[in-house]
Design a protein around this motif. Structure first.
Motif, PDB file in Angstrom:
ATOM      1  N   LYS A 129      -7.896  -1.629   0.007  1.00 19.39           N
ATOM      2  CA  LYS A 129      -7.372  -1.644  -1.366  1.00 19.39           C
ATOM      3  C   LYS A 129      -7.678  -2.960  -2.078  1.00 19.39           C
ATOM      4  N   VAL A 136      -1.651  -0.098   8.412  1.00 20.58           N
ATOM      5  CA  VAL A 136      -1.257  -0.707   7.130  1.00 20.58           C
ATOM      6  C   VAL A 136      -2.170  -1.866   6.753  1.00 20.58           C
ATOM      7  N   ALA A 190      -6.281   5.246   5.595  1.00 16.50           N
ATOM      8  CA  ALA A 190      -6.768   4.173   6.463  1.00 16.50           C
ATOM      9  C   ALA A 190      -6.678   4.577   7.930  1.00 16.50           C
ATOM     10  N   GLN A 191      -5.605   5.267   8.291  1.00 19.48           N
ATOM     11  CA  GLN A 191      -5.448   5.752   9.660  1.00 19.48           C
ATOM     12  C   GLN A 191      -6.598   6.694  10.020  1.00 19.48           C
ATOM     13  N   ASN A 193      -0.001   7.360   1.084  1.00 18.57           N
ATOM     14  CA  ASN A 193      -1.293   8.059   1.064  1.00 18.57           C
ATOM     15  C   ASN A 193      -2.429   7.119   1.459  1.00 18.57           C
ATOM     16  N   GLU A 194      -2.352   5.872   1.023  1.00 17.81           N
ATOM     17  CA  GLU A 194      -3.383   4.896   1.394  1.00 17.81           C
ATOM     18  C   GLU A 194      -3.303   4.565   2.887  1.00 17.81           C
ATOM     19  N   ILE A 195      -2.097   4.562   3.437  1.00 20.45           N
ATOM     20  CA  ILE A 195      -1.915   4.332   4.874  1.00 20.45           C
ATOM     21  C   ILE A 195      -2.529   5.477   5.674  1.00 20.45           C
ATOM     22  N   THR A 233      -5.279  -2.319   7.555  1.00 15.43           N
ATOM     23  CA  THR A 233      -6.580  -1.795   7.145  1.00 15.43           C
ATOM     24  C   THR A 233      -6.499  -1.160   5.761  1.00 15.43           C
ATOM     25  N   ALA A 234      -5.383  -0.507   5.462  1.00 18.12           N
ATOM     26  CA  ALA A 234      -5.181   0.028   4.108  1.00 18.12           C
ATOM     27  C   ALA A 234      -5.223  -1.107   3.086  1.00 18.12           C
ATOM     28  N   VAL A 271       0.860  -1.182   0.000  1.00 15.03           N
ATOM     29  CA  VAL A 271       0.000   0.000   0.000  1.00 15.03           C
ATOM     30  C   VAL A 271       0.898   1.233   0.000  1.00 15.03           C
TER      31      VAL A 271
END
Length: 399
Positions: A354, A347, A329-330, A324-326, A349-350, A321
């Protein structure tokens, strides 16, 4: 030991005595503790096992500890397993979050530290040394202080100041290294060779402690098994340990099925994912990690081989991931579920978001490995309003 029979290399198969002070095999492979599982089963039947609440030391018969009365513990484990209320609508899945941020020092590392420091004491150590990106150092320093032994922690130069403060706050000595995590690891292992200092880190006893994440998940599901378990991966020890926990529960007859293991790494540090995708037998180290997920920025993962083969054996997969995706998700974990995670903890959850199509119709557990208070916020934060100490100012907030 209660039921441990031997140490065995996960790569070449070489065996060692279970109480031998060794941190990895001569071939540099990771070592596994092998138990007398008939004895483990008898111990389970003798204990009031099923009815006891889930927590780390409930599963003592699966640990390589001789004297349980000397266990070094902060009542770690017993972390909540939440059924998602809102994110599951986003991904259209039955999603659970295992929130490891509620452990005593704020991360899953406490499970491994409890076993490692207990064994260090049993084996006669009066000081320990470890390499850490921050969370392990914070955990080891706390458990060392409780045990009354000294602790030195080597950290990369980019380690967040909040994590260094936590290590120092528990009385450990911090050595900041001009280099990355792999450099810190090399220095600590050289210290072991030169000065016979006792190493703690992603070695056999830590992996044994981290198995309790898997034990608790099954326990909290009333001895049922989820379809997938998603882990952030740095050194890979947690992924390997959880998989081993399920294999052991199957060996003693407590479960019949096994989950698929999914490992997620940041795009800026993904040697285990590369090994999975390109069919390598083990990960190839990278030169330097570039990611906000500093807790999993491990360029040469100590347990990469074990994590890779846990994923392969379970029929799972490994993916990456972006930063930006992390961050997204945070934010989603906090705003939608009330779970404040550090970037590395988000991470998994990202990865869930995805790659949601891969989990369609399945029961999924996402491991949130660390608390958000572990480091300063990343990404854009909303502006905070300031008002005068005047009742009339409330009209600005509640129009």
């Amino acid at each position: 030991m209660v039921s441990a029979k031997k140490l065995k290399c996960s790569q070449c198969g070489k065996e060692y005595l279970p109480d031998m002070i060794t941190f990895h095999c001569e071939c540099d492979g990771s070592l596994d503790l092998i138990y007398d599982y008939k004895k483990v089963r008898k111990l389970i039947l003798m204990a009031d096992f099923i009815r006891e609440r889930p927590w780390h030391w409930k599963y003592w018969m699966f640990y390589p500890v001789d004297d349980l009365t000397q266990a070094v513990s902060f009542e770690e484990g017993g972390t909540p397993l939440f059924l998602s209320k809102r994110i599951r609508k986003t991904v259209d899945l039955e999603v659970f979050f295992k929130y490891e941020g509620s452990n005593p020092t704020g991360s899953f590392k406490d499970r491994g530290s409890s076993i490692e420091i207990t064994k260090a004491i049993e084996l006669g150590a009066n000081s320990v040394c470890c390499a850490s990106t921050g969370n392990m150092g914070a955990s080891v320093s706390a458990y060392s202080a409780k045990a009354g032994i000294t602790c030195k922690v080597f950290v990369p130069e980019v380690t967040p100041s909040l994590k260094i403060a936590q290590i120092l706050g528990c009385g450990a000595e911090v050595i900041r290294v001009e280099g990355n995590y792999a450099d810190c690891l090399r220095l600590t292992e050289e210290a072991n060779r030169r000065y016979d200092v006792y190493l703690v880190g992603d070695y056999p006893y830590r992996s044994e402690g981290q198995k309790s994440v898997g034990f608790e998940i099954v326990d909290q599901f009333y001895w049922n098994v989820p379809d997938y378990i998603i882990c952030p991966m740095g050194n890979g020890t947690l992924t390997r340990a959880i998989w081993k926990s399920f294999l052991e529960l199957q060996k003693v007859g407590l479960i019949n099925e096994l989950p698929k293991m999914v490992g997620i790494q940041a795009e800026g540090c993904h040697p285990i994912v590369d090994a999975f995708k390109y069919d390598y037998d083990k990960p190839i180290p990278i030169k330097k990690a570039h990611t906000i997920a500093d807790a999993i920025a491990c360029e040469d993962p100590v347990d990469g081989y074990g994590a890779l083969h846990a994923i392969l054996e379970s029929g799972g997969f490994a993916e990456t991931v972006t930063d930006n995706e992390i961050i997204a998700a945070q934010k989603l974990l906090g705003h939608s579920e009330g779970l404040y995670a550090e970037p590395s903890g988000a991470v998994s959850t990202a990865g869930l978001i995805k790659y949601k199509e891969k989990f369609e119709g399945k029961k999924v557990v996402s491991i949130v490995t660390g608390h958000g208070l572990k480091r300063a916020p990343v990404g854009d934060m909303p502006e905070v309003m300031t008002i005068k100490n005047d009742f009339d100012e409330l009209d600005k907030i509640f129009p």
